[in-house]
Design a protein around this motif. Structure first.
Motif, mmCIF file in Angstrom:
data_model
loop_
_atom_site.group_PDB
_atom_site.id
_atom_site.type_symbol
_atom_site.label_atom_id
_atom_site.label_comp_id
_atom_site.label_asym_id
_atom_site.label_seq_id
_atom_site.Cartn_x
_atom_site.Cartn_y
_atom_site.Cartn_z
ATOM 1 N N ASN A 70 0.821 -1.223 0.000
ATOM 2 C CA ASN A 70 0.000 0.000 0.000
ATOM 3 C C ASN A 70 0.848 1.263 0.000
ATOM 4 O O ASN A 70 0.447 2.287 -0.546
ATOM 5 N N SER B 241 12.111 17.157 8.090
ATOM 6 C CA SER B 241 12.086 18.196 9.130
ATOM 7 C C SER B 241 11.996 19.601 8.550
ATOM 8 O O SER B 241 11.168 20.406 8.972
ATOM 9 N N GLN C 272 3.482 12.046 8.003
ATOM 10 C CA GLN C 272 4.448 13.030 7.503
ATOM 11 C C GLN C 272 4.878 12.701 6.073
ATOM 12 O O GLN C 272 5.301 13.588 5.342
ATOM 13 N N LEU D 221 12.504 22.624 14.720
ATOM 14 C CA LEU D 221 11.967 21.764 13.653
ATOM 15 C C LEU D 221 12.208 20.288 13.958
ATOM 16 O O LEU D 221 11.335 19.443 13.729
ATOM 17 N N GLU D 222 13.385 19.969 14.463
ATOM 18 C CA GLU D 222 13.681 18.570 14.798
ATOM 19 C C GLU D 222 12.761 18.102 15.925
ATOM 20 O O GLU D 222 12.242 16.994 15.896
ATOM 21 N N ASN E 272 9.197 17.672 14.467
ATOM 22 C CA ASN E 272 8.972 16.628 13.462
ATOM 23 C C ASN E 272 9.483 15.255 13.847
ATOM 24 O O ASN E 272 8.976 14.243 13.355
ATOM 25 N N LYS E 273 10.510 15.219 14.674
ATOM 26 C CA LYS E 273 11.083 13.912 15.026
ATOM 27 C C LYS E 273 10.557 13.408 16.378
ATOM 28 O O LYS E 273 10.647 12.221 16.664
ATOM 29 N N LYS F 49 5.560 14.958 16.649
ATOM 30 C CA LYS F 49 4.653 14.315 15.689
ATOM 31 C C LYS F 49 4.691 12.792 15.834
ATOM 32 O O LYS F 49 3.694 12.113 15.606
ATOM 33 N N GLN F 50 5.850 12.255 16.195
ATOM 34 C CA GLN F 50 5.948 10.803 16.400
ATOM 35 C C GLN F 50 5.184 10.387 17.656
ATOM 36 O O GLN F 50 4.543 9.336 17.679
ATOM 37 N N ALA G 292 1.574 10.395 16.763
ATOM 38 C CA ALA G 292 1.243 9.271 15.870
ATOM 39 C C ALA G 292 1.159 7.956 16.632
ATOM 40 O O ALA G 292 0.468 7.019 16.204
ATOM 41 N N ALA H 271 -6.240 -2.968 4.004
ATOM 42 C CA ALA H 271 -6.287 -3.575 2.670
ATOM 43 C C ALA H 271 -5.030 -4.399 2.453
ATOM 44 O O ALA H 271 -3.926 -3.885 2.586
ATOM 45 N N ASP I 173 -1.389 -3.906 6.324
ATOM 46 C CA ASP I 173 -1.490 -2.543 5.794
ATOM 47 C C ASP I 173 -0.997 -1.550 6.849
ATOM 48 O O ASP I 173 -1.546 -1.497 7.953
ATOM 49 N N PRO I 174 0.042 -0.745 6.556
ATOM 50 C CA PRO I 174 0.529 0.193 7.573
ATOM 51 C C PRO I 174 -0.461 1.299 7.918
ATOM 52 O O PRO I 174 -0.271 2.016 8.891
ATOM 53 N N PHE I 175 -1.525 1.445 7.093
ATOM 54 C CA PHE I 175 -2.525 2.477 7.379
ATOM 55 C C PHE I 175 -3.720 1.901 8.150
ATOM 56 O O PHE I 175 -4.716 2.586 8.355
ATOM 57 N N SER J 161 -1.875 0.584 13.902
ATOM 58 C CA SER J 161 -1.836 1.602 14.961
ATOM 59 C C SER J 161 -1.728 0.939 16.324
ATOM 60 O O SER J 161 -0.956 1.373 17.184
ATOM 61 N N ILE K 128 1.733 -0.597 16.790
ATOM 62 C CA ILE K 128 2.747 0.453 17.000
ATOM 63 C C ILE K 128 2.682 0.954 18.438
ATOM 64 O O ILE K 128 3.712 1.136 19.090
ATOM 65 N N GLY L 229 12.258 -5.351 14.641
ATOM 66 C CA GLY L 229 12.729 -4.155 13.927
ATOM 67 C C GLY L 229 14.106 -4.370 13.324
ATOM 68 O O GLY L 229 14.345 -4.060 12.152
ATOM 69 N N ALA M 288 13.863 -6.722 10.381
ATOM 70 C CA ALA M 288 13.367 -6.055 9.159
ATOM 71 C C ALA M 288 14.501 -5.257 8.511
ATOM 72 O O ALA M 288 14.683 -5.297 7.287
#
Lengths: 291, 269
Positions: free
Chosen positions: A39, A200, A230, B119-120, B123-124, B127-128, B131, B144, B148-150, B155, B158, B193, B196
């Motif tokens: 996906n 970022s 993101q 910014l770091e 965003n790092k 936001k994580q 999420a 699907a 599916d990661p979505f 969720s 994770i 992890g 992978a």
């Protein structure tokens, strides 16, 4: 000396030689393997496919020749898809040796798009791809974080001219195109830390749709950005490139290469199993012998 | 393909084989390829920075000024400032004046840190964090297709994985009982992890080899024997076979050296 002792002392060059022989055999034997599209790759294809003609896609070619095995097929598949859909493309190459990669890809795809082709049952007439009309290649500048930030204000701050020395204001395609607000999405094809800067300083600061094409080594560590929204898609390594080629119905080097991946991976998994058996049997014997 | 292009392609093929020869052992061909990569990269970088950055972003900006007025009469004289700061960086090579380079460096680091920190963090980290704590989409729990990661399940996994992995790194409490069980789940999450990443890395390394195989076969060997090429001449296969002969000679030479060494070490003292 038992077979396990021999295994533990096996010269690694025999492993290299065997793996090389398997890869060469896999390369020359004519067979195909199914490519299952994930996906995260599908979302990139669908996004580009849904754009109306004339929209601008920003493709950041941030990799050196050392990563071309995985990322060049992605570049070719995306560029061909975009040009066949009559989209316009802005390229940058913020990696030191990236301009050569971009230049080669542009030349090859320009030749390819000039031919009539049929993709997914739709016939596309060949057309001439013109610099400044269909694409603009901005080139390379050092210090990618600053460049990414400055392009959010105006592309002209860091790139007063394109790669070929033409002032941006003289390029027809760039008239009225100021910054990321004027592009539909940005696809970063990267083999290094530049991806972090795009997340970022680019997407995080200017909030444009960002998708990633990454080398296999990097892929796993960028999945969290997919879940957080993101980035809207990820292509990972040669597999990601093969998936895009499959969706675009444009088989290339990636699908061809995936045939060789299969036997190579089987051999590596077998070697890991045999190596572990050898290790545990030898260790068990040493424990029994009281060593 | 003309003959000159084919010679360049042959050089690429030779350097590819020279690089792979390191898998057997270090040798002069590998050294040549290694030094060429470093040298060519450095040369390419200097030229591309000069023509792509210094000329359009500095010299052309000041081009309408006069050098004897230090370009202060140009329409964009402020471009002198970064130019001077750049020159000051070069004082680094002087023991006496090296301290001057700290000024442009300090400015650069200050700006970079000021831009990077918010910014770091946003965003790092932020936001994580957000999420990891999203509402689970029960209407699309399976998603699907395969994993599916979505999907809602992704969720949930994770969230469980992130919390259990963080607990594994919490050392202020003994990893026993339920806490120890969750920590164990955390290390399994980490292992999955790493697995992978390892799988992707294996694919990446094999990809590099496949790419070189494709180059040697499609770009070099096929071009050497492509009689449909309008520029084709006897020189194409000749160059191909010369390179192959060179490789063969090197293999025989290495084999003889290996056998000689083996005989010397196994001979009675």
């Amino acid at each position: 000396m038992s077979i396990f002792d021999r295994l533990m002392r096996l010269d690694r060059r025999w492993v290299f030689l065997f793996l090389t022989a398997v890869c060469i055999a896999g390369y020359y034997v004519d067979y195909s393997i199914p490519i299952r599209v994930t996906n995260e790759t599908r979302s990139i294809y669908t996004f580009i496919d849904s754009l109306p003609p004339g929209d601008i896609v920003f493709v950041a070619i941030d990799y050196d020749p050392s990563n071309q095995a995985e990322l060049h097929p992605m570049t070719y598949a995306i560029m061909e898809h975009a040009f066949r859909k009559n989209l316009k493309v802005i390229f940058t190459a913020l990696s030191q040796n990236g301009p050569g990669m971009a230049d080669q890809a542009i030349r090859d795809i320009t030749d390819s798009v000039s031919l009539d082709r049929t993709y997914n049952g739709v016939e596309f007439k060949g057309r001439e791809i013109r610099n400044g009309i269909d694409y603009t290649f901005l080139g390379y500048k050092p210090y990618y974080a600053i460049i990414i930030l400055s392009m959010g204000q105006n592309f002209r701050i860091s790139f007063p001219t394109d790669y070929y020395g033409t002032p941006l204001d003289s390029i027809p395609m760039m008239r009225g195109v100021l910054n990321y607000d004027n592009v539909a999405c940005l696809i970063d094809l990267s083999g290094g830390n530049i991806t972090d800067a795009w997340i970022s300083y680019g997407q995080g600061r200017y909030n444009f749709p960002l998708a990633l094409g990454l080398t296999g080594v990097m892929t796993a560590q960028y999945y969290p950005y997919l879940n957080s929204g993101q980035v809207f898609g990820i292509m990972g390594g040669m597999l990601g490139a093969a998936q895009y080629e499959r969706m675009a119905d444009n088989p290339g080097l990636a699908i061809d290469g995936m045939r060789v991946q299969l036997p190579a991976h089987i051999v590596i998994v077998l070697f890991i199993i045999i190596g572990n058996i050898g290790y545990f049997v030898t260790r068990r014997r040493e424990q029994l012998e009281g060593r | 393909m003309d003959f000159t292009t084919f010679l360049w392609t042959t050089l690429g093929a030779f350097l590819t084989l020279a690089t792979f020869s390191f898998l057997y052992k270090d040798n002069p061909f590998y050294k040549l390829a290694e030094h060429l990569v470093v040298g060519v990269s450095a040369g390419y970088f200097v030229i591309i920075v000069w023509h792509g950055t210094m000329v359009p972003n500095l010299f052309q900006k000041l081009a309408d000024g006069d050098w004897y007025l230090l370009w202060l009469n140009s329409t964009q004289p402020w471009y002198i400032v970064p130019g001077i700061l750049g020159i000051l960086m070069w004082t680094r090579f002087s023991k006496k004046y090296g301290w001057i380079s700290r000024w442009p460096m300090a400015l650069y680091i200050g700006i970079a840190a000021g831009v990077a920190v918010p910014l770091e963090m946003s965003n790092k980290v932020n936001k994580q964090l957000v999420a990891t704590m999203v509402d689970i989409d029960w209407s699309n729990f399976m998603g699907a297709g395969f994993f599916d990661p979505f999907s809602g399940m992704a969720s949930l996994l994770i969230f469980i994985g992130a919390v259990s992995a963080l607990i594994y790194f919490f050392f202020s409490k003994a990893h026993t009982g339920v806490f120890g069980g969750v920590a164990k789940l955390g290390i399994w999450t980490l292992m999955i992890g790493f697995g992978a990443s390892f799988g992707f890395t294996v694919m990446a390394r094999i990809s590099l080899f496949i790419n070189r195989l494709q180059y040697l076969d499609k770009n070099w060997r096929e071009a050497a024997f492509d009689a449909s090429n309008p520029n084709y001449s006897f020189g194409f296969p000749l160059v191909f076979w010369l390179v192959m002969a060179l490789i063969l000679v090197y293999i025989i030479w290495e084999l003889m050296a290996h056998l000689k060494h083996k005989n010397q070490t196994s001979a009675p003292q």
